[in-house]
Design an enzyme around this catalytic site. Structure first.
Site, PDB file in Angstrom:
ATOM      1  N   ARG A   1       0.824  -1.207   0.000  1.00 36.77           N
ATOM      2  CA  ARG A   1       0.000   0.000   0.000  1.00 36.77           C
ATOM      3  C   ARG A   1       0.855   1.253   0.000  1.00 36.77           C
ATOM      4  NH1 ARG A   1      -2.944   0.086   5.974  1.00 36.77           N
ATOM      5  NH2 ARG A   1      -1.035   0.072   7.194  1.00 36.77           N
TER       6      ARG A   1
ATOM      7  N   ASP B   1      -4.340   5.805  16.285  1.00 36.56           N
ATOM      8  CA  ASP B   1      -3.276   5.187  15.482  1.00 36.56           C
ATOM      9  C   ASP B   1      -3.754   4.918  14.057  1.00 36.56           C
ATOM     10  OD1 ASP B   1      -4.825   3.354  17.189  1.00 36.56           O
ATOM     11  OD2 ASP B   1      -3.887   1.787  15.987  1.00 36.56           O
ATOM     12  N   ASN B   2      -5.047   5.052  13.837  1.00 32.73           N
ATOM     13  CA  ASN B   2      -5.580   4.868  12.486  1.00 32.73           C
ATOM     14  C   ASN B   2      -6.007   6.190  11.871  1.00 32.73           C
ATOM     15  OD1 ASN B   2      -5.184   2.128  12.705  1.00 32.73           O
ATOM     16  ND2 ASN B   2      -7.269   1.709  13.394  1.00 32.73           N
TER      17      ASN B   2
ATOM     18  N   ASP C   1      -6.210   2.349   7.016  1.00 29.55           N
ATOM     19  CA  ASP C   1      -6.580   1.173   7.817  1.00 29.55           C
ATOM     20  C   ASP C   1      -8.011   0.730   7.576  1.00 29.55           C
ATOM     21  OD1 ASP C   1      -4.053   0.915   8.882  1.00 29.55           O
ATOM     22  OD2 ASP C   1      -4.863   0.252  10.799  1.00 29.55           O
TER      23      ASP C   1
HETATM   24  P1  AMP Z   1      -5.244  -2.261  13.595  1.00 25.96           P
HETATM   25  O1  AMP Z   1      -6.445  -2.670  14.394  1.00 25.96           O
HETATM   26  O2  AMP Z   1      -5.082  -3.007  12.309  1.00 25.96           O
HETATM   27  O3  AMP Z   1      -5.170  -0.795  13.408  1.00 25.96           O
HETATM   28  O4  AMP Z   1      -3.993  -2.674  14.471  1.00 25.96           O
HETATM   29  C1  AMP Z   1      -3.747  -2.217  15.781  1.00 25.96           C
HETATM   30  C2  AMP Z   1      -2.378  -2.656  16.223  1.00 25.96           C
HETATM   31  O5  AMP Z   1      -2.288  -4.083  16.247  1.00 25.96           O
HETATM   32  C3  AMP Z   1      -1.228  -2.185  15.345  1.00 25.96           C
HETATM   33  O6  AMP Z   1      -0.126  -1.956  16.143  1.00 25.96           O
HETATM   34  C4  AMP Z   1      -1.015  -3.367  14.436  1.00 25.96           C
HETATM   35  O7  AMP Z   1       0.274  -3.397  13.892  1.00 25.96           O
HETATM   36  C5  AMP Z   1      -1.239  -4.519  15.400  1.00 25.96           C
HETATM   37  N1  AMP Z   1      -1.652  -5.747  14.687  1.00 25.96           N
HETATM   38  C6  AMP Z   1      -2.820  -5.969  14.066  1.00 25.96           C
HETATM   39  N2  AMP Z   1      -2.858  -7.193  13.527  1.00 25.96           N
HETATM   40  C7  AMP Z   1      -1.681  -7.785  13.821  1.00 25.96           C
HETATM   41  C8  AMP Z   1      -1.096  -9.063  13.558  1.00 25.96           C
HETATM   42  N3  AMP Z   1      -1.764 -10.006  12.867  1.00 25.96           N
HETATM   43  N4  AMP Z   1       0.140  -9.284  14.000  1.00 25.96           N
HETATM   44  C9  AMP Z   1       0.813  -8.363  14.691  1.00 25.96           C
HETATM   45  N5  AMP Z   1       0.331  -7.152  14.993  1.00 25.96           N
HETATM   46  C10 AMP Z   1      -0.908  -6.857  14.561  1.00 25.96           C
HETATM   47 MG    MG Z   2      -3.939   0.401  12.479  1.00 19.78          MG
END
Ligand code: AMP
Ligand code: MG
Length: 494
Positions: A173, A249-250, A259
């Site tokens: 991306r 963070d998003n 995200d």
């Molecule tokens: P997200 O909900 O995708 O915004 O992710 C929130 C946090 O969780 C971020 O720090 C991501 O990098 C981490 N994260 C989400 N999915 C995974 C995964 N499968 N493995 C490791 N870290 C993850």
């Molecule tokens: Mg994220």
């Protein structure tokens, strides 16, 4: 084939900002899709990225010459709760490239293996969420919404464990910056003002060069981010888009939609719609998006205030409050301008807001489809009601709209500069026929994950390339789901 002309400016910020990380190779990568148009826009189409070998780069099996991959550090408020350390747990920044237009872009792999920030996660992504992000982010771009982009997607030939074992995939991306509000919070939580300043200077130089001559660039930065977010959220609202996980963070520092986890477009209009299966408190409901964005911007302001006036914090806070206060005005202006356009008004009248709100209320009371209501409205004539039938049919009580249409037609009499045809044409440039409907995304994902059939994904993606034009034989893509097809829950898919 030329190498990708990577630069790695983020590395220059210092090792407090990232951890050098190589992707973890996968066994049997296969290309799902490559975005040739985007590669042209990025000036990459005559580089190795547009070659059969590129699948190895998109899979993280090969590090392209010039790339110095890293995982970025960030923190964030998730559903209102602060985590001082999140970071790229399954994403890896490959590097930056300069487009022929002089815009710098970040290239990132998502799902490319564990990093320092993975915590308990596997660093991987399932095929379904990768297809969803590809479809929706590219549809957003075609709809004119500021968004991160999808350059390529590959399957890994490996399974990942979610509720069950599902095929793994990796997305490449692209963003004008992957810095988030949470990146600033990471340093703020550590009391590291020096790094906040470095990060702000980096973002200004790269993404907000127009403010570099401002009296106080940090004040100007907060103002600029507030304005971009206000514009972005207004774009979401005018299309019925629900992001679903607006954690800090998003939230991108450059106002791009980022995200695409549990995001979805609403079908029948529902002010309080939530798709995300984990959003129990409806924190990120459709109608909450404008105020949640302001909440997130307030968290950003808390990080930046110490840079405003280091001798007088109170003065800095007052300035931040004034800027945050201006968000409502910017949002309202963006929203009202866009909504006027959607119902065919060029001039401004005081009662327009009420007219628009009453349309939404009528839609809500009659479960009218968001997208088709505006699409069919774009086809109506001012003085001839021949075409009204299709629009009426979207409402559970077909007479419900009668009174509203009367008011709308009366209002159109002030719009003297455009003919019916000209107005319709203008309306059709902002009222799409095709959006990535949740039930169709689900069908594409099911076919891919369960049957290994990517053709449904490809067909849907093709239709979404041209959201405003009716396409022959593609009528079904414009239709809301039948009751048995409705998919009203989405999952983060992590
Ligand atoms: P997200 O909900 O995708 O915004 O992710 C929130 C946090 O969780 C971020 O720090 C991501 O990098 C981490 N994260 C989400 N999915 C995974 C995964 N499968 N493995 C490791 N870290 C993850
Ligand atoms: Mg994220």
């Amino acid at each position: 084939m030329k190498p990708i002309p990577f630069t790695n400016d983020y590395i220059k910020l210092g090792d407090a900002f990232y951890v050098n990380t190589h992707p973890t190779p996968v066994t049997r990568p296969e290309l799902i899709i490559f975005n040739l148009n985007l590669s042209q826009q990025l000036g990459l189409c005559d580089t190795v990225i547009n070659s059969p070998e590129a699948v190895e780069i998109f899979a993280g099996n090969q590090i392209a010459t010039g790339s110095e991959p890293l995982a970025m550090a960030y923190a964030g408020h998730q559903f209102g709760r602060f985590s001082p350390q999140l970071g790229d747990g399954r994403a890896i920044l490959l590097g930056e490239i300069m487009s022929p237009e002089g815009i710098r872009y970040d290239l990132q792999l998502k799902g490319s293996g564990r990093t320092y920030y993975s915590r308990g996660g596997d660093g991987r992504a399932a095929l379904g969420p990768i297809l969803r992000e590809y479809l929706v982010s590219e549809a957003m771009a075609k709809l004119g919404v500021s968004s991160t982009r999808a350059l390529a997607a590959v399957t890994t030939g490996e399974y990942v464990a979610r509720m069950q074992l599902v095929p793994g995939a990796i997305l490449t991306r692209v963003a004008t910056s992957f810095v988030r509000v949470g990146t600033f919070q990471y340093f703020s939580a550590r009391g590291d003002l020096q790094s906040i300043k470095k990060l702000a200077d980096h973002v200004i130089a790269r993404n907000y060069p127009q403010i570099s001559t401002a009296n106080n660039v940090y004040i100007a930065l907060l103002q600029a981010v507030v304005e971009r977010q206000a514009a972005l959220i207004a774009q979401w609202m005018q299309l019925g888009f629900i992001h679903g996980v607006m954690n800090t963070d998003n939230m991108s520092i450059v106002g791009e939609t980022i995200d695409y986890g549990p995001c979805a477009f609403m079908d029948a209009y529902d002010h309080d719609q939530v798709f995300s299966s984990i959003d129990h408190g409806k924190r990120y409901a459709y109608s909450n998006q404008p105020s949640i964005a302001l909440w997130n911007l307030t968290r950003l302001a808390e990080c930046l205030v110490p840079l405003f006036n280091q001798k007088d914090m109170d003065a800095g806070i007052k300035i931040a409050e004034t800027i945050l206060h201006s968000y409502a005005k910017h949002y309202e202006n963006n929203w009202l301008t866009a909504m006027r356009r959607k119902i065919g008004l060029l001039k401004q009248k005081k009662e327009d807001r009420e007219l628009i709100e009453d349309l939404f209320n009528t839609m809500a009371m009659n479960q009218a489809d968001f997208t088709l209501t505006f699409y069919y409205l774009s086809q109506l004539n001012r003085d001839d009601m021949t075409w009204d039938k299709k629009l009426h049919a979207l409402f559970s009580n077909p007479n419900a709209l009668h009174h509203w249409l009367k008011r709308w037609r009366k209002r159109l009499h002030y719009e003297t500069t455009l003919s019916d045809k000209e107005r319709q044409k203008k309306m059709q440039t902002v009222n799409p026929l095709y959006i990535p409907r949740n039930h169709q995304i689900e069908v594409a994902i099911r076919a891919a994950e369960d049957e290994g059939d990517l053709s449904v994904f490809h067909q849907l993606h093709q239709v979404l390339q041209n959201p405003y034009q009716p396409q022959k034989g593609k009528e079904a893509y414009a239709l809301p789901p039948e009751p048995y097809e409705v998919v009203d829950k989405t999952f983060c898919g992590t």
